[in-house]
Design a protein around this motif. Structure first.
Motif, mmCIF file in Angstrom:
data_model
loop_
_atom_site.group_PDB
_atom_site.id
_atom_site.type_symbol
_atom_site.label_atom_id
_atom_site.label_comp_id
_atom_site.label_asym_id
_atom_site.label_seq_id
_atom_site.Cartn_x
_atom_site.Cartn_y
_atom_site.Cartn_z
ATOM 1 N N PRO A 80 18.265 -44.055 -35.795
ATOM 2 C CA PRO A 80 17.911 -45.057 -34.780
ATOM 3 C C PRO A 80 17.449 -44.359 -33.498
ATOM 4 C CG PRO A 80 20.080 -45.515 -35.721
ATOM 5 C CD PRO A 80 19.658 -44.170 -36.227
ATOM 6 N N LYS A 81 16.605 -45.017 -32.733
ATOM 7 C CA LYS A 81 16.037 -44.427 -31.518
ATOM 8 C C LYS A 81 17.078 -44.114 -30.451
ATOM 9 C CE LYS A 81 11.652 -43.956 -32.347
ATOM 10 N NZ LYS A 81 10.967 -42.680 -32.274
ATOM 11 N N TYR A 82 18.276 -44.671 -30.555
ATOM 12 C CA TYR A 82 19.322 -44.375 -29.575
ATOM 13 C C TYR A 82 20.155 -43.146 -29.962
ATOM 14 C CZ TYR A 82 22.130 -46.951 -32.982
ATOM 15 O OH TYR A 82 22.722 -47.388 -34.138
ATOM 16 N N THR A 83 19.861 -42.527 -31.107
ATOM 17 C CA THR A 83 20.604 -41.364 -31.572
ATOM 18 C C THR A 83 20.439 -40.210 -30.588
ATOM 19 O OG1 THR A 83 20.230 -42.007 -33.878
ATOM 20 C CG2 THR A 83 20.889 -39.720 -33.476
ATOM 21 N N LEU A 84 21.548 -39.694 -30.107
ATOM 22 C CA LEU A 84 21.518 -38.530 -29.231
ATOM 23 C C LEU A 84 21.478 -37.271 -30.088
ATOM 24 C CD1 LEU A 84 21.758 -36.986 -26.550
ATOM 25 C CD2 LEU A 84 24.255 -37.292 -26.716
ATOM 26 N N PHE A 85 20.447 -36.482 -29.890
ATOM 27 C CA PHE A 85 20.336 -35.193 -30.563
ATOM 28 C C PHE A 85 20.722 -34.091 -29.594
ATOM 29 C CE2 PHE A 85 17.572 -37.791 -33.186
ATOM 30 C CZ PHE A 85 17.872 -37.349 -34.465
#
Length: 142
Positions: A80-85
């Protein structure tokens, strides 16, 4: 007498506060990553952006391997676009983590760099996974 340190005056406190606070939005360190894993509070995806051979020789526990060149929209489609990498590379002598952070940000993901990379991890006294030959130099390939 003025030292080389104070020859250029320090920034006013308000500007220093803004500067150092902003850096923390872009960076995390090895100790915070380690402590988060130890506490079971992992709300990020830790990515080793070096090549597969370097990763196999030793990587931070819990990391996945996605070399910088493979960070594409297709490869990351399941996140998902909110995933913190949180990205890292070999160490301060390598800009692979910076390149990876640029790619992830351009793809719309939140991202932080684990400053120090593998070198910082080892300097903190932490162990690498699959580190049977971790001291053998390997080109970064990131």
């Amino acid at each position: 007498m003025t030292s080389l340190v104070s020859e250029i005056p320090a920034a006013p406190s308000a500007i220093a506060l803004m500067h150092f606070s902003n850096r923390l939005t872009f960076e995390t360190d090895c100790s915070d990553v380690f402590s988060s894993h130890e506490a079971g509070e992992v709300d990020f995806v830790l990515v080793d952006v070096r090549g597969p051979l370097a990763f196999e020789r030793g990587h931070v526990p819990g990391a996945i391997n996605i070399p910088t060149r493979l960070l594409t929209a297709e490869r990351l489609a399941d996140y998902p676009k909110y995933t913190l990498f949180v990205v890292y590379c070999a160490g301060p002598h390598c800009n692979g983590a910076n390149k990876a952070a640029v790619k992830l940000a351009a793809l719309g993901y939140p991202v932080k760099e684990m400053i120090g990379g593998v070198t910082g991890w080892l300097d903190e006294g932490f162990e690498l996974s699959a580190a049977s030959v971790a001291n053998t130099p390997v080109a970064c390939e990131c």
